[in-house]
Design an enzyme around this catalytic site. Structure first.
Site, PDB file in Angstrom:
ATOM      1  CG  ASP A   1      -2.085   0.947   1.086  1.00 22.59           C
ATOM      2  OD1 ASP A   1      -2.639   1.068  -0.018  1.00 22.59           O
ATOM      3  OD2 ASP A   1      -2.440   1.593   2.088  1.00 22.59           O
TER       4      ASP A   1
ATOM      5  CB  CYS B   1      -8.421   3.435  -4.830  1.00 17.85           C
ATOM      6  SG  CYS B   1      -7.262   3.600  -3.450  1.00 17.85           S
TER       7      CYS B   1
ATOM      8  CE1 TYR C   1      -7.547   1.024   1.528  1.00 18.89           C
ATOM      9  CE2 TYR C   1      -8.678   0.305  -0.462  1.00 18.89           C
ATOM     10  CZ  TYR C   1      -7.607   0.214   0.398  1.00 18.89           C
ATOM     11  OH  TYR C   1      -6.589  -0.682   0.137  1.00 18.89           O
TER      12      TYR C   1
ATOM     13  CE1 TYR D   1      -8.208   4.652   3.948  1.00 12.26           C
ATOM     14  CE2 TYR D   1      -7.612   2.827   5.367  1.00 12.26           C
ATOM     15  CZ  TYR D   1      -7.266   3.772   4.418  1.00 12.26           C
ATOM     16  OH  TYR D   1      -5.979   3.837   3.948  1.00 12.26           O
TER      17      TYR D   1
ATOM     18  CD  GLU E   1      -8.657  -0.832  -4.911  1.00 11.53           C
ATOM     19  OE1 GLU E   1      -8.195  -1.625  -4.069  1.00 11.53           O
ATOM     20  OE2 GLU E   1      -8.439   0.387  -4.884  1.00 11.53           O
TER      21      GLU E   1
END
Length: 236
Positions: free
Chosen positions: A59, A150, A154, A181, A224
């Site tokens: 990440d 993305c 999230y 998040y 993803e």
């Protein structure tokens, strides 16, 4: 045509928004992403620590290219407002988010040197280069659609995990990740991304173009999924 599966409404995205339309159009892939076993194990607190550390390293590598993609968004922007939005995002990524990521990784026994020196996994290479390719070959709307799974995904994942596992969250080793998040600061980032898509769509979207954007969104969503797969299997 939209997938037959009817997704639940996402509070941050009105049904008429471009993001909501894209999300519904790839419903099966979206569920595979947002309800992936990696995600569910995060929520349960059962994800192997080695898998989480592998994900954290990749990440970090992803964030480097994410910043490059936003630099491209600045170049591709056709209004001063869009340029400022891209510039603010680049600054936040380089000066805030990446530093926070380094500090968070240190808590999991990962040094900044390890993050910098780690090789990129194939899933990471495929995803980040795809996003950059859509930006180079398309316009700023193509790029933002490729980034949206993305950014907004999230927020949806964090929000859902926080609600689903509220009772066990205090004992969850991944609590901080989930709360980041699910938190209002990141939820606002997602809101801004949804609004930005609609601003771009007002100038650039035609119904004839919509299917092409769906395919970009679908491919980014599938990448993803592959990123979660990579984390779960700890593969390169």
């Amino acid at each position: 045509m939209p997938d037959e599966i009817k997704l639940p409404e996402f509070p941050l995205a009105p049904p008429s928004s471009l993001f909501a339309r894209l999300r519904q159009a790839v419903a099966a892939d979206w569920l595979a992403y947002t309800q992936h076993p990696f995600v569910q194990q995060l929520g349960e607190g059962t994800l192997p620590e080695a898998a989480f550390r592998h994900y954290l390293v990749q990440d970090y590598r992803f964030l480097v290219h994410f910043a490059r993609a936003w630099a491209l968004a600045l170049v591709k922007a056709d209004t001063l407002e869009d340029m400022r939005h891209a510039a603010d995002t680049i600054s936040a990524l380089l000066h805030d988010e990446m530093k926070l990521h380094v500090r968070y990784c240190a808590r999991w026994g990962l040094s900044e040197a390890e993050l910098e020196d780690a090789p990129e996994a194939r899933a990471n290479l495929a995803y980040t280069r795809y996003v950059l390719e859509r930006g180079f070959s398309g316009d700023v709307l193509d790029l933002q659609v490729a980034l949206a799974p993305c950014i907004v995904g999230y927020a949806e994942i964090g929000r859902a995990l926080h609600a689903q596992f509220a009772e066990t969250l205090p004992q969850n080793p991944y609590r901080d990740w989930i709360e980041t998040y699910a938190g209002e600061a990141y939820q606002q980032v997602a809101r801004n991304a949804i609004l930005q898509l609609d601003r771009l769509a007002a100038r650039r979207l035609t119904e004839a173009r919509f299917p092409e954007l769906v395919e970009t969104f679908r491919q980014a969503t599938r990448l993803e999924v592959a990123f979660w797969d990579m984390g779960l299997t700890q593969s390169f």
